[in-house]
Write a protein that holds these residues in place. Sequence first.
Motif, PDB file in Angstrom:
ATOM      1  N   ALA A   1       0.837  -1.203   0.000  1.00  0.00           N
ATOM      2  CA  ALA A   1       0.000   0.000   0.000  1.00  0.00           C
ATOM      3  C   ALA A   1       0.873   1.255   0.000  1.00  0.00           C
ATOM      4  O   ALA A   1       0.624   2.190  -0.763  1.00  0.00           O
ATOM      5  N   ILE A   2       1.901   1.267   0.838  1.00  0.00           N
ATOM      6  CA  ILE A   2       2.811   2.416   0.887  1.00  0.00           C
ATOM      7  C   ILE A   2       3.485   2.610  -0.470  1.00  0.00           C
ATOM      8  O   ILE A   2       3.565   3.732  -0.987  1.00  0.00           O
ATOM      9  N   GLU A   3       3.944   1.516  -1.053  1.00  0.00           N
ATOM     10  CA  GLU A   3       4.582   1.579  -2.369  1.00  0.00           C
ATOM     11  C   GLU A   3       3.618   2.127  -3.425  1.00  0.00           C
ATOM     12  O   GLU A   3       3.992   2.970  -4.242  1.00  0.00           O
ATOM     13  N   GLU A   4       2.368   1.680  -3.394  1.00  0.00           N
ATOM     14  CA  GLU A   4       1.371   2.138  -4.368  1.00  0.00           C
ATOM     15  C   GLU A   4       1.048   3.615  -4.165  1.00  0.00           C
ATOM     16  O   GLU A   4       0.950   4.384  -5.131  1.00  0.00           O
ATOM     17  N   ILE A   5       0.903   4.044  -2.919  1.00  0.00           N
ATOM     18  CA  ILE A   5       0.619   5.457  -2.636  1.00  0.00           C
ATOM     19  C   ILE A   5       1.765   6.321  -3.146  1.00  0.00           C
ATOM     20  O   ILE A   5       1.545   7.347  -3.796  1.00  0.00           O
ATOM     21  N   ARG A   6       2.983   5.918  -2.878  1.00  0.00           N
ATOM     22  CA  ARG A   6       4.148   6.686  -3.348  1.00  0.00           C
ATOM     23  C   ARG A   6       4.247   6.668  -4.862  1.00  0.00           C
ATOM     24  O   ARG A   6       4.629   7.662  -5.477  1.00  0.00           O
ATOM     25  N   ARG A   7       3.897   5.545  -5.484  1.00  0.00           N
ATOM     26  CA  ARG A   7       3.909   5.462  -6.948  1.00  0.00           C
ATOM     27  C   ARG A   7       2.947   6.492  -7.537  1.00  0.00           C
ATOM     28  O   ARG A   7       3.203   7.076  -8.583  1.00  0.00           O
ATOM     29  N   ARG A   8       1.850   6.731  -6.841  1.00  0.00           N
ATOM     30  CA  ARG A   8       0.858   7.707  -7.288  1.00  0.00           C
ATOM     31  C   ARG A   8       1.259   9.136  -6.925  1.00  0.00           C
ATOM     32  O   ARG A   8       0.530  10.075  -7.225  1.00  0.00           O
ATOM     33  N   GLY A   9       2.379   9.291  -6.236  1.00  0.00           N
ATOM     34  CA  GLY A   9       2.833  10.615  -5.832  1.00  0.00           C
ATOM     35  C   GLY A   9       2.105  11.148  -4.616  1.00  0.00           C
ATOM     36  O   GLY A   9       2.094  12.354  -4.370  1.00  0.00           O
ATOM     37  N   GLY A  10       1.496  10.254  -3.853  1.00  0.00           N
ATOM     38  CA  GLY A  10       0.698  10.672  -2.708  1.00  0.00           C
ATOM     39  C   GLY A  10       1.455  10.662  -1.397  1.00  0.00           C
ATOM     40  O   GLY A  10       2.559  10.128  -1.290  1.00  0.00           O
ATOM     41  N   GLU A  11       0.824  11.264  -0.411  1.00  0.00           N
ATOM     42  CA  GLU A  11       1.341  11.290   0.961  1.00  0.00           C
ATOM     43  C   GLU A  11       0.669  10.166   1.736  1.00  0.00           C
ATOM     44  O   GLU A  11      -0.542   9.964   1.639  1.00  0.00           O
ATOM     45  N   VAL A  12       1.459   9.456   2.531  1.00  0.00           N
ATOM     46  CA  VAL A  12       0.955   8.325   3.313  1.00  0.00           C
ATOM     47  C   VAL A  12       0.546   8.807   4.695  1.00  0.00           C
ATOM     48  O   VAL A  12       1.319   9.472   5.380  1.00  0.00           O
ATOM     49  N   ARG A  13      -0.667   8.448   5.085  1.00  0.00           N
ATOM     50  CA  ARG A  13      -1.118   8.615   6.468  1.00  0.00           C
ATOM     51  C   ARG A  13      -1.658   7.260   6.916  1.00  0.00           C
ATOM     52  O   ARG A  13      -2.030   6.434   6.090  1.00  0.00           O
ATOM     53  N   ALA A  14      -1.712   7.047   8.216  1.00  0.00           N
ATOM     54  CA  ALA A  14      -2.215   5.771   8.720  1.00  0.00           C
ATOM     55  C   ALA A  14      -3.076   5.985   9.949  1.00  0.00           C
ATOM     56  O   ALA A  14      -2.601   6.485  10.960  1.00  0.00           O
ATOM     57  N   SER A  15      -4.347   5.627   9.852  1.00  0.00           N
ATOM     58  CA  SER A  15      -5.224   5.632  11.021  1.00  0.00           C
ATOM     59  C   SER A  15      -5.408   4.207  11.546  1.00  0.00           C
ATOM     60  O   SER A  15      -5.881   4.016  12.657  1.00  0.00           O
ATOM     61  N   CYS A  16      -5.017   3.222  10.772  1.00  0.00           N
ATOM     62  CA  CYS A  16      -5.035   1.819  11.191  1.00  0.00           C
ATOM     63  C   CYS A  16      -3.881   1.601  12.171  1.00  0.00           C
ATOM     64  O   CYS A  16      -2.730   1.943  11.868  1.00  0.00           O
ATOM     65  N   SER A  17      -4.168   1.032  13.331  1.00  0.00           N
ATOM     66  CA  SER A  17      -3.128   0.854  14.352  1.00  0.00           C
ATOM     67  C   SER A  17      -2.004  -0.063  13.870  1.00  0.00           C
ATOM     68  O   SER A  17      -0.837   0.175  14.172  1.00  0.00           O
ATOM     69  N   TYR A  18      -2.337  -1.101  13.106  1.00  0.00           N
ATOM     70  CA  TYR A  18      -1.281  -1.987  12.595  1.00  0.00           C
ATOM     71  C   TYR A  18      -0.359  -1.211  11.648  1.00  0.00           C
ATOM     72  O   TYR A  18       0.857  -1.300  11.746  1.00  0.00           O
ATOM     73  N   ALA A  19      -0.942  -0.450  10.737  1.00  0.00           N
ATOM     74  CA  ALA A  19      -0.141   0.324   9.780  1.00  0.00           C
ATOM     75  C   ALA A  19       0.711   1.366  10.499  1.00  0.00           C
ATOM     76  O   ALA A  19       1.866   1.591  10.129  1.00  0.00           O
ATOM     77  N   GLN A  20       0.169   1.996  11.545  1.00  0.00           N
ATOM     78  CA  GLN A  20       0.946   2.964  12.324  1.00  0.00           C
ATOM     79  C   GLN A  20       2.179   2.294  12.921  1.00  0.00           C
ATOM     80  O   GLN A  20       3.285   2.834  12.824  1.00  0.00           O
ATOM     81  N   ARG A  21       2.007   1.121  13.539  1.00  0.00           N
ATOM     82  CA  ARG A  21       3.140   0.392  14.128  1.00  0.00           C
ATOM     83  C   ARG A  21       4.145  -0.033  13.061  1.00  0.00           C
ATOM     84  O   ARG A  21       5.356   0.059  13.269  1.00  0.00           O
ATOM     85  N   TYR A  22       3.658  -0.473  11.908  1.00  0.00           N
ATOM     86  CA  TYR A  22       4.535  -0.882  10.816  1.00  0.00           C
ATOM     87  C   TYR A  22       5.404   0.288  10.354  1.00  0.00           C
ATOM     88  O   TYR A  22       6.615   0.148  10.177  1.00  0.00           O
ATOM     89  N   ILE A  23       4.789   1.433  10.181  1.00  0.00           N
ATOM     90  CA  ILE A  23       5.504   2.624   9.719  1.00  0.00           C
ATOM     91  C   ILE A  23       6.539   3.063  10.749  1.00  0.00           C
ATOM     92  O   ILE A  23       7.687   3.351  10.397  1.00  0.00           O
ATOM     93  N   GLU A  24       6.157   3.078  12.020  1.00  0.00           N
ATOM     94  CA  GLU A  24       7.090   3.459  13.082  1.00  0.00           C
ATOM     95  C   GLU A  24       8.256   2.471  13.162  1.00  0.00           C
ATOM     96  O   GLU A  24       9.415   2.872  13.235  1.00  0.00           O
TER      97      GLU A  24
END
Length: 83
Positions: A56-79
């Motif tokens: 998902a992060i790779e796809e968002i960046r491919r689209r030139g977008g900014e990544v945010r995460a409200s999902c607790s799992y995604a927040q922990r993954y990013i951190e």
Amino acid sequence: MEFITENERIVCKEGGAMVGEVTFPETEKGVFDINHTFVDKSMQGKGIAAELVSRAIEEIRRRGGEVRASCSYAQRYIEKNGL
């Protein structure tokens, strides 16, 4: 396992059945929120959630977008991965 990217989600299929998904709607222009990660109980512990969030992060960046995460799992993954 097969990973399929759709408009604002990525699904993971095993033997034709969906076993996981991550959703990342565009909440404002150019900003995508990873708001939901799901893996079927029978497939947990196999790294599927991490792969879904990574894709998902790779796809968002491919689209030139900014990544945010409200999902607790995604927040922990990013951190954890310093993203």
